[in-house]
Design an enzyme around this catalytic site. Structure first.
Site, PDB file in Angstrom:
ATOM      1  N   LYS A  85       0.841  -1.390  -0.073  1.00 55.94           N
ATOM      2  CA  LYS A  85       0.075   0.103   0.000  1.00 55.94           C
ATOM      3  C   LYS A  85       0.891   1.162   0.007  1.00 55.94           C
ATOM      4  O   LYS A  85       1.915   1.335   0.689  1.00 55.94           O
ATOM      5  CB  LYS A  85      -0.969   0.081   1.207  1.00 55.94           C
ATOM      6  CG  LYS A  85      -1.857   0.954   1.247  1.00 55.94           C
ATOM      7  CD  LYS A  85      -2.885   0.425   2.472  1.00 55.94           C
ATOM      8  CE  LYS A  85      -3.960   1.635   2.517  1.00 55.94           C
ATOM      9  NZ  LYS A  85      -4.787   1.207   4.074  1.00 55.94           N
ATOM     10  N   SER A 160      -9.582   1.200   3.178  1.00 58.15           N
ATOM     11  CA  SER A 160      -8.939   1.909   2.345  1.00 58.15           C
ATOM     12  C   SER A 160      -7.762   1.155   1.466  1.00 58.15           C
ATOM     13  O   SER A 160      -7.338   1.582   0.528  1.00 58.15           O
ATOM     14  CB  SER A 160      -8.138   3.057   2.968  1.00 58.15           C
ATOM     15  OG  SER A 160      -7.418   2.598   4.018  1.00 58.15           O
ATOM     16  N   SER A 184      -9.856  -1.346   7.026  1.00 58.69           N
ATOM     17  CA  SER A 184      -9.173  -0.995   5.753  1.00 58.69           C
ATOM     18  C   SER A 184      -8.539  -2.177   5.210  1.00 58.69           C
ATOM     19  O   SER A 184      -7.933  -2.031   4.055  1.00 58.69           O
ATOM     20  CB  SER A 184      -8.343   0.126   5.708  1.00 58.69           C
ATOM     21  OG  SER A 184      -8.876   1.293   6.131  1.00 58.69           O
TER      22      SER A 184
END
Lengths: 484, 104
Positions: A85, A160, A184
């Protein structure tokens, strides 16, 4: 194995891929080239990837292949292509948190979790898309464009860690790192039909993870099956002197599944009211799978968990407003162009007004408000009290003999993109099942419910297991029991 | 939840945006504050919970958290630090003027 055969290896479990690389059955370089080819073919539509470092990845692949030729063991993740990420700092490429504020930012160091992933033999190809600064649950709040669910591109991949989940679900990579502050990792795993695990707070170093809410953030792992996710987690866990919240604990042992027969798992049925029919059906399938493997399900009560979303949306914005104060165009971040005579205060306010997206700004405003004089006790301290009650709810369930709590991961399957465009509160309420584990700091994993496309909308839904602090081995073993 | 010392919750949130150093066009500020008001209205449901005598929980796990020994160690090289600054003139980081009225 070469050509199309190498491509097929990408769809195998991580343990098998690593074994094949270690034994010389497949070259790491071949796997990485196949992974890049898939990204090139798929990502224009999905937008899971924000940056790639091809030369670096191929150079690392060559190092691993050479090590194998010399008879050395590159590690438990030997040759496994991975994405991380874009809020995990790397001393190569850029780290943008999918924000205009950090456009082009180059970190001088790498996150400990990324180092550990590569120390175990994985090859990180680049960075995955995300909701800006990890704020959002739909993959739509990225300055680098919306990520689409590979199972139905009109739908959200969740967030996310949108790019991490979408890249694994689409087969671009077998493994990805995300971060989980309120769900997330687990919610996008549920939406994309993959496994996502958030470890116990302190189990994995946060060093190099750009902070959103420091008492809630944890680095997590996404993979297609529980054993693969457990192998990834096993590689990145462990004490780190660079993170003062890193726990000094022994290894979780989560890479070796334990026997789950005879374990008791609590189900807070009162919380299940209102979930979609497809989620309810999938949840029953997951429950049945556990019972079939000798797990005893018992009804439990967790009354305070209903206050968790409220507490979270005070605590997380409060911590975010503090953590994101450093992005001011002076210490970090994009500096706005100003006309002559503007003050430094005007420059900072303009930089933050232009650099952050709407969702981030909303949370900064809420956080600043709840921490301000006159409101602190009524909001922030109250939320901390609710947090205590949520933790106590879990404690009571565990003291009654339960090894874990079982709930759905999200109240619905992946929703249509744009569904919550004008209603951020409704999107926040989607986090109701995932947030409690963050408030209590407990390990929690989402695993696809058996039945897959036959459930409801035809989209996958996740079952979530939350366990005792530092007992990742049990939750991953239970997840494996559902998923096999 | 308390009566807001500002005229309204709306005013308090507008003030919070200013305190948070967010310069936003009026329409965008109003949209953002409107959303925040709806979220805070939901959050206020916490007030209905029985929290009498409950100790606030600051951090999820007791016993996590260690202090480092106060000894010199490796740190970032000056060149690396310059590379992180929005505007640099090595070996200095350039910032707008903050004295003499603060104009740049």
């Amino acid at each position: 194995m070469t050509g199309g055969g190498a491509d097929a290896w990408l769809d195998r479990p991580v343990r098998e891929i690593a074994r094949a690389v270690r034994t010389g059955e497949v070259l790491c370089t071949t796997l990485v080239e196949a992974s890049f080819a898939r990204i090139d073919a798929l990502d224009e539509e999905i937008n899971a990837v924000v940056s790639l470092e091809r030369e670096r990845a191929l150079a690392r692949s060559a190092v691993i292949d050479d090590a194998v030729k010399r008879g050395e063991d590159p590690g438990a993740l030997a040759g496994v292509p991975a994405l991380v990420k874009d809020n995990l700092c790397t001393d190569w490429g850029t780290t943008t948190c999918a924000s205009m504020m950090l456009e082009g930012y180059r970190s001088p160091f790498s996150a400990t979790s990324v180092h550990k992933l590569e120390d175990a033999g994985a090859v990180v190809l680049g960075k995955a898309n995300m909701d800006e600064f990890a704020m959002g649950g739909s993959g739509e709040h990225s300055a680098l464009g919306v990520t689409r669910n590979p199972l139905d591109t009109s739908r959200s991949p969740g967030g996310s860690s949108s790019g991490s989940a979408a890249s694994v679900a689409s087969g671009m990579v077998p493994l990805a790192l995300g971060s989980d502050t309120g769900g997330s990792v687990r919610q996008p795993a549920s939406f994309c039909g993959v496994v996502g695990v958030k470890p116990t707070y302190g189990r994995v170093s946060r060093y190099g993870l750009v902070a959103f809410a420091s008492s809630l953030d944890q680095v997590g792992v996404l993979a297609r099956d529980a054993d693969s996710a457990a192998l990834g987690l096993s590689a990145i866990e462990g004490h780190d002197p660079l993170d003062m919240t890193s726990a000094q604990r022994g290894h979780s042992g989560c890479h070796e599944a334990r026997d789950v027969r005879g374990l008791k798992v609590g189900v807070p049925r009162a919380l299940l009211d209102g979930v979609d029919a497809g989620v309810a059906a999938g949840f029953e399938n997951a429950s049945s799978a556990l019972v079939a493997r000798g797990v005893e399900l018992v009804d439990v009560e967790m009354p305070s968990v209903e206050g968790a979303v409220s507490a979270y949306y005070v605590l997380a914005p409060a911590e975010a407003s503090s953590n994101l104060a450093r992005f001011d165009g002076v210490r970090y971040g994009r500096r706005a162009a100003m006309e002559a005579g503007a003050s430094v205060g005007e420059m900072i306010a303009r930089s933050r007004g232009e650099g952050f997206g709407e969702e981030v700004q909303r949370r900064i405003v809420i956080g600043t408000f709840v921490l301000s004089a006159g409101y602190h006790d009524a909001y922030y301290t109250t939320a901390q009290r609710v947090r205590r009650l949520v933790k106590n709810d879990f404690q009571r369930v565990f003291e009654s003999g339960c090894a874990a709590v079982l709930t759905p991961t999200a109240p619905s399957a992946a929703f249509e993109l744009g569904s919550f465009e004008n209603d951020p509160l409704a999107l926040y309420l989607q986090d109701a099942f995932t947030i409690p584990a963050n408030l209590a700091g407990l390990p929690s994993v989402s695993v696809p419910c058996p039945g897959g496309a036959s459930i409801g909308s035809g989209l996958p839904v996740g079952a979530m297991l939350t366990g005792h602090a530092f007992d990742e081995r049990t939750v991953m073993s239970l997840a494996g029991a559902i998923g096999t | 939840m308390p009566d807001t010392p500002d005229n309204t919750l709306h005013d308090a949130l507008v003030k919070a945006a200013r305190l948070a150093h967010l310069d936003l066009p009026g329409e965008r500020l109003e949209a953002l504050v409107g959303g925040a008001e709806r979220i805070l209205a939901h959050v206020e449901r916490m007030g209905a919970m029985d929290l009498e005598g409950v100790e606030p929980l600051v951090h999820p796990l007791d016993g996590v958290g260690t202090l480092s020994s106060d000894e010199p160690g490796e740190s970032l090289a000056a060149d690396d630090l310059m590379g992180m600054a929005p505007v640099a003139h090595p070996p200095f980081v350039k910032v707008p003027k903050v004295i003499d009225g603060g104009s740049s």
